[in-house]
Enzyme design. Structure first.
Site, PDB file in Angstrom:
ATOM      1  N   ASP A 117     -13.324  -4.283  -4.858  1.00  0.00           N
ATOM      2  CA  ASP A 117     -13.125  -3.253  -3.845  1.00  0.00           C
ATOM      3  C   ASP A 117     -14.502  -2.748  -3.437  1.00  0.00           C
ATOM      4  O   ASP A 117     -15.102  -1.923  -4.136  1.00  0.00           O
ATOM      5  CB  ASP A 117     -12.261  -2.110  -4.383  1.00  0.00           C
ATOM      6  N   HIS A 158      -1.004  -0.708   0.375  1.00  0.00           N
ATOM      7  CA  HIS A 158       0.051  -0.239  -0.514  1.00  0.00           C
ATOM      8  C   HIS A 158       1.376  -0.335   0.253  1.00  0.00           C
ATOM      9  O   HIS A 158       1.395  -0.235   1.485  1.00  0.00           O
ATOM     10  CB  HIS A 158      -0.136   1.233  -0.894  1.00  0.00           C
TER      11      HIS A 158
END
Length: 433
Positions: free
Chosen positions: A293, A98
């Protein structure tokens, strides 16, 4: 100074040792990067990446307890720690982050952007030196209090504007670092109460937000795959990206399906009440599986635990789907997983990744054997053989009518009952594990 010298002096080089015994955990027993299976190397089939937020930013803190993981790269001022984390992260083939993992947020948007520029300059330098690449970038649009009512679905357009400015910068960073994908996770894109929510308006705002991102991506010439990551709940009571089918329906309704695929997290899938492999299979069936993921959760708990995937049955089912669709490039298997807060040694972080990589390598080899043997695929094909000719073939082509169906039944009578043979399929599947 390399990351090995700076942070991991006592960590040995991890090599492939297929003859290793159960107690020898500092090696791969199954993962051999260069081994070729069905025309591709293991490295190409699996495309592993390590995530920033758990592996390098994680502290072991939870809602009931203080930090337990004290990492040497998290010491110093926020910017000093940010640069240490970058150096620590370089040593894997791919990494994901992020924007706020990479660099601390400043007091203004401009300061946040400067921080991000400074740290990603270092990241780009290390990428060029090491050959490590970014699998995907995403923006944290859920942690800051401004996003407590959502980002692109916020009832206040000022907040949506801030989210847009943050994504604009994130896309610039993705281009700068050569990211192969860009992920949108709607952490607070949903609602807690329908009484104060205009669902139709929020969905339209979110769709238009995505369209802005598509236009900017094209404007700057960013060559990457856009991905949306479904999750049914947490932190919102209900999130708009509930599961794969919800996201696919949203994308098709708003004409966005050509620009997006899905990043499936199996732990999120089980939170939606599905099986581990469900959303992987559903997304792939629609040609929308873009990345995974790779983690798991505890089935007896009702929240997202982000554990490392160690169950060979699960990894086999995932890899079977990935093989059947021809691979997952430009996506990969990102270990969005964290060591338990009780696993406090630095060695635990390495053992977790080694074990999970071996679990997926075993899953890959199992799936290859299953597909090459042809037994299970042949049994599935046989189950649907009535669609290969006659009326069934017309159904497949879309040329059959209800009158055709009626005439067929009048001619042939009642259908015969045929066994689904579920137990047979399950028993054969288990022979490959």
């Amino acid at each position: 100074m390399s990351a090995q010298e700076e942070f991991f002096k006592h960590i040995p080089k991890i090599s492939y040792k297929p003859s290793a015994g159960p107690a020898d955990l500092w090696c791969f027993k199954h993962y051999s990067a260069e081994e070729v299976l069905m025309g591709k190397s293991m490295e190409d089939w699996l495309r592993f990446s390590v995530c920033y937020w758990h592996s390098f930013c994680g502290t072991g803190a939870d809602t009931f307890g203080f930090p337990t993981l004290h990492r040497p790269w998290n010491e110093g001022t926020p910017m000093e720690a940010a640069k240490k984390r970058v150096r620590a992260a370089f040593g894997v083939k791919y990494y994901t982050f992020h924007d706020r993992d990479m660099a601390p947020e400043g007091s203004t948007l401009e300061e946040s952007n400067r921080n991000l520029d400074e740290v990603t300059d270092l990241a780009l330098q290390l990428q060029n030196q090491t050959g490590v690449n970014v699998l995907w970038v995403t923006c944290n649009l859920f942690t800051h209090p401004r996003y407590m009512n959502g980002a692109s679905t916020n009832p206040d357009c000022h907040v949506l504007a801030y989210a847009g400015a943050q994504v604009k910068k994130g896309l610039d960073v993705a281009k700068k670092l050569g990211a192969q994908n860009f992920v949108f996770w709607g952490g607070r894109e949903g609602f807690h109460s329908i009484l104060n929510t205009d669902v139709g308006a929020e969905l339209k705002h979110m769709a238009n937000f995505f369209k802005m991102a598509v236009k900017y991506k094209e404007k700057i010439g960013l060559n990457c795959q856009f991905l949306i990551e479904p999750k049914p709940k947490e932190p919102c009571k209900h999130q708009y990206d509930y599961d794969a089918m919800s996201v696919i329906a949203f994308l098709k309704h708003y004409g966005l399906e050509e620009h997006f695929k899905l990043n499936i997290e199996p732990n999120h899938t089980t939170l939606a009440g599905h099986s581990y492999e469900h959303d992987i299979v559903m997304a792939s069936s629609f040609g929308m599986l873009g990345s995974v993921d790779a983690n798991t959760g505890s089935a007896d708990l009702g929240w997202d635990t982000d554990q490392f995937p160690m169950d060979i049955r699960n990894t086999t089912l995932v890899m079977k789907t990935i093989i059947e669709q021809g691979g997952i490039q430009p996506g990969g298997l990102n270990f969005d997983a964290k060591v338990r807060r009780e696993s406090t040694n630095l060695e635990d972080l390495f053992i977790a990744h080694i074990g999970a990589m071996d679990a997926f390598a075993r899953g890959l080899k199992n799936a290859v054997c299953m597909i090459q043997d042809g037994l299970l695929p042949g049994m599935v094909k046989e189950r649907y053989t009535s669609y290969s000719h006659g009326l069934g073939h017309k159904v497949v082509l879309g040329s059959a009518t209800l009158e055709d169906l009626e005439a067929y039944v009048k001619e042939t009578g009642e259908p015969k009952i045929t066994s689904g043979k579920q137990e047979t399929f399950e028993s054969i599947f288990n022979r490959y594990l």
